[in-house]
Design a protein around this motif. Structure first.
Motif, short mmCIF file in Angstrom:
data_model
loop_
_atom_site.label_atom_id
_atom_site.label_comp_id
_atom_site.label_asym_id
_atom_site.label_seq_id
_atom_site.Cartn_x
_atom_site.Cartn_y
_atom_site.Cartn_z
N LYS A 101 21.73 36.26 51.54
CA LYS A 101 23.22 37.19 52.05
C LYS A 101 23.42 38.27 50.81
CE LYS A 101 25.03 33.17 54.27
NZ LYS A 101 26.38 32.15 54.34
N ARG A 102 23.94 39.18 51.58
CA ARG A 102 24.47 40.53 50.50
C ARG A 102 25.61 39.89 49.94
NH1 ARG A 102 25.11 45.55 54.55
NH2 ARG A 102 23.31 44.90 56.14
N PRO A 103 25.65 40.52 48.69
CA PRO A 103 27.27 40.16 47.86
C PRO A 103 28.34 40.83 48.67
CG PRO A 103 25.72 42.06 46.54
CD PRO A 103 25.11 41.33 47.97
N ARG A 104 29.38 40.11 48.48
CA ARG A 104 30.59 40.47 49.17
C ARG A 104 31.12 41.73 48.68
NH1 ARG A 104 34.64 35.81 50.92
NH2 ARG A 104 33.30 34.87 52.07
N ARG A 105 31.65 42.63 49.28
CA ARG A 105 32.47 43.90 48.73
C ARG A 105 33.90 43.43 48.98
NH1 ARG A 105 29.75 48.74 52.04
NH2 ARG A 105 27.66 48.53 51.39
N GLY A 106 34.65 44.13 48.11
CA GLY A 106 36.03 43.95 47.85
C GLY A 106 36.43 42.96 46.85
N VAL A 107 37.79 42.70 46.72
CA VAL A 107 38.21 41.86 45.59
C VAL A 107 37.83 40.66 45.73
CG1 VAL A 107 40.17 41.36 44.38
CG2 VAL A 107 39.89 43.63 45.72
N THR A 108 37.22 40.01 44.69
CA THR A 108 37.29 38.51 44.69
C THR A 108 38.16 38.08 43.91
OG1 THR A 108 36.17 38.83 42.41
CG2 THR A 108 34.42 38.84 44.32
N LEU A 109 38.25 36.52 44.01
CA LEU A 109 39.48 35.85 43.58
C LEU A 109 39.74 35.95 42.22
CD1 LEU A 109 41.49 33.77 44.80
CD2 LEU A 109 39.91 31.83 44.30
N TRP A 110 38.69 35.83 41.37
CA TRP A 110 39.17 35.89 39.87
C TRP A 110 39.50 37.46 39.59
CZ3 TRP A 110 36.75 39.39 36.75
CH2 TRP A 110 35.55 39.94 36.90
N GLU A 111 39.00 38.55 40.23
CA GLU A 111 39.72 39.94 39.99
C GLU A 111 40.90 39.85 40.44
OE1 GLU A 111 36.84 41.84 42.41
OE2 GLU A 111 35.64 42.38 40.62
N ALA A 112 41.38 39.17 41.60
CA ALA A 112 42.88 39.25 41.69
C ALA A 112 43.67 38.48 40.91
CB ALA A 112 43.11 38.49 43.19
N PHE A 113 43.29 37.41 40.05
CA PHE A 113 43.88 36.80 39.18
C PHE A 113 44.06 37.69 38.01
CE2 PHE A 113 42.87 32.63 41.54
CZ PHE A 113 43.94 32.19 41.64
N VAL A 114 42.95 38.41 37.53
CA VAL A 114 43.23 39.44 36.46
C VAL A 114 44.30 40.48 36.80
CG1 VAL A 114 41.96 40.98 35.32
CG2 VAL A 114 40.71 38.86 35.60
N VAL A 115 44.15 40.94 37.85
CA VAL A 115 45.23 41.80 38.19
C VAL A 115 46.46 41.36 38.34
CG1 VAL A 115 46.11 43.67 40.09
CG2 VAL A 115 43.60 43.45 39.45
N LEU A 116 46.86 40.16 38.69
CA LEU A 116 47.98 39.67 38.68
C LEU A 116 48.29 39.28 37.24
CD1 LEU A 116 47.90 36.85 41.71
CD2 LEU A 116 49.40 39.20 41.53
N GLY A 117 47.49 38.83 36.39
CA GLY A 117 47.68 38.56 35.13
C GLY A 117 48.25 39.82 34.14
N VAL A 118 47.57 41.10 34.41
CA VAL A 118 47.97 42.13 33.98
C VAL A 118 49.43 42.64 34.22
CG1 VAL A 118 47.23 44.56 34.03
CG2 VAL A 118 45.68 43.02 33.60
N LEU A 119 49.64 42.37 35.64
CA LEU A 119 51.01 42.81 36.04
C LEU A 119 52.10 41.99 35.59
CD1 LEU A 119 50.01 43.70 39.90
CD2 LEU A 119 50.84 45.36 38.10
N ALA A 120 51.85 40.62 35.32
CA ALA A 120 52.68 39.73 34.88
C ALA A 120 52.79 40.20 33.47
CB ALA A 120 52.34 38.34 34.92
N GLY A 121 51.76 40.65 32.52
CA GLY A 121 51.86 41.09 31.17
C GLY A 121 52.98 42.27 31.10
N ILE A 122 52.72 43.19 31.96
CA ILE A 122 53.49 44.30 32.11
C ILE A 122 54.77 44.30 32.38
CG2 ILE A 122 53.75 46.70 33.38
CD1 ILE A 122 50.69 46.88 33.43
#
Length: 73
Positions: free
Chosen positions: A42-63
């Protein structure tokens, strides 16, 4: 599953004689069934993975926490 075929238009189906002979041989038990074709990995998925979403949410919460601490929000 039947023999391999080629379709012309909507209703016209053609078979190669060798494919029909092989299919009939397998059905009659004369020839061993062919090995199944291997699937491609199978091809790797494109788009945002779950861990990337958590990183973005963590950065936003920190800001937001930093803005509240500075009294800007």
């Amino acid at each position: 599953m039947g023999p391999r075929s080629v379709t012309y238009g909507k209703r016209d189906i053609r078979f190669r004689i060798a494919d029909l002979d092989e299919w009939l041989g397998v059905k009659a038990g004369v020839m061993p069934p062919p090995e199944p074709a291997r699937k491609r990995p199978k091809r790797p998925r494109r788009g945002v993975t779950l861990w990337e979403a958590f990183v973005v949410l963590g950065v936003l919460a920190g800001i937001l926490a930093l803005l509240r601490l500075l009294g800007l929000h």
